[in-house]
Design an enzyme around this catalytic site. Structure first.
Site, mmCIF file in Angstrom:
data_model
loop_
_atom_site.group_PDB
_atom_site.id
_atom_site.type_symbol
_atom_site.label_atom_id
_atom_site.label_comp_id
_atom_site.label_asym_id
_atom_site.label_seq_id
_atom_site.Cartn_x
_atom_site.Cartn_y
_atom_site.Cartn_z
ATOM 1 N N PRO A 2 -0.864 5.345 1.266
ATOM 2 C CG PRO A 2 0.875 5.567 2.792
ATOM 3 C CD PRO A 2 0.486 4.887 1.529
ATOM 4 C CD GLU A 3 -5.707 8.141 -1.387
ATOM 5 O OE1 GLU A 3 -6.437 9.134 -1.569
ATOM 6 O OE2 GLU A 3 -6.058 6.981 -1.668
#
Ligand SMILES: [Zn+2]
Length: 272
Positions: A2-3
């Site tokens: 996840p960013e």
């Protein structure tokens, strides 16, 4: 992994829980607690005062005070972590490491099969975040700032974009997307970018991240939003995950190569 857009989506989904109290928690794997600046017992009956994102971290600010500083729970989702809340009871598998029940009957679940993520019980938030770089969606992140961090740096531009000490929240997906949109090859030495390219890249970074947020994050495998649902942004990517598929601009097949140890997607024709 996840960013920024994925974490931002989760945080937005958690906002309705601000003002609720944790009434009970279960920590099923103590080794997932990476920092404990206060006793776990302090979480009992703690009020959730705020929830926000810093870089790729999710921050829960709790009302209890310890020598003037708010207690916080800081989550990092590593490679495969999920953080979501739900109101219906369900079975938990062995990858669920933390559960917290709230005073409205909902509960928060943290699940991470590969366990690269973790939980931090922190009082000194400023100290914890001191080494993090600039938020790319902040107004202070402009082409002047980008030029200042790439100046005299020979490392590939992609590596610098992903360096959390310089800019936070950008990982493999959004780095590839932003460099494609800006027409810059990922392995170009950072210092070789012209002023115009730096300007295009700054704009492309913001646009790629905002598009990710608009489409509720990118799900290839593990990522889920704050309600444990898949994101949609994988349908809107131009290069990431599209190796050997035709470029959306020129039709030439996209290239996939390891750059700085990370699988990288780009168009040899559209990116200079
Ligand atoms: Zn192309």
């Amino acid at each position: 992994m996840p960013e920024l857009p994925e974490i931002e989506t989760i945080v937005n989904d958690f906002k309705p829980l601000i003002g609720r109290r944790l009434i009970r928690k279960e920590i099923l794997r103590n080794d997932m607690i990476k920092i404990a600046e206060y006793e776990q017992d302090k979480l009992n009956d703690a009020l959730i005062e705020d929830i926000y994102r810093r870089g790729k971290f999710l921050v829960f600010v709790l009302g209890e005070q310890l020598s003037g500083q708010a207690l916080t729970i800081i989550f990092h989702l590593g490679m495969s972590g999920r953080l979501y809340w739900q109101s219906e009871e369900s079975e938990f598998d062995r990858h669920v490491h933390f559960i917290a029940w709230l005073d409205n009957g909902c509960y928060i679940v943290y699940r991470d099969p590969r366990r690269f993520g973790g939980i931090r019980l922190v009082t000194d938030r400023e100290g914890f975040f001191a080494s993090l770089g600039m938020e790319p969606l902040s107004p202070e992140f402009d082409s002047e700032y980008l030029r200042s961090i790439i100046d005299k740096r020979r490392a590939p531009i992609k590596n610098l974009l992903m360096d959390q000490h310089l800019i936070v929240g950008i990982g493999n997906i959004y780095a590839d997307e932003a460099l494609f949109a800006a027409g810059i090859k990922p392995h170009r030495p950072a210092e070789s970018l012209t002023a115009t390219e730096a300007e295009h890249l700054t704009k492309a970074i913001k646009e790629a991240l905002l598009s990710g947020i608009e489409h509720r994050g990118t799900t290839f495998r593990d990522y889920r939003d704050g309600e444990n649902k898949m994101g949609e942004n994988q349908k809107h990517l131009h290069v990431y995950g599209r190796r050997n598929q035709p470029c959306v601009k020129c039709g030439q097949l996209l290239i996939y190569k390891k750059i700085g140890g990370r699988g990288t997607h780009y168009c040899d024709n559209c990116q200079a």
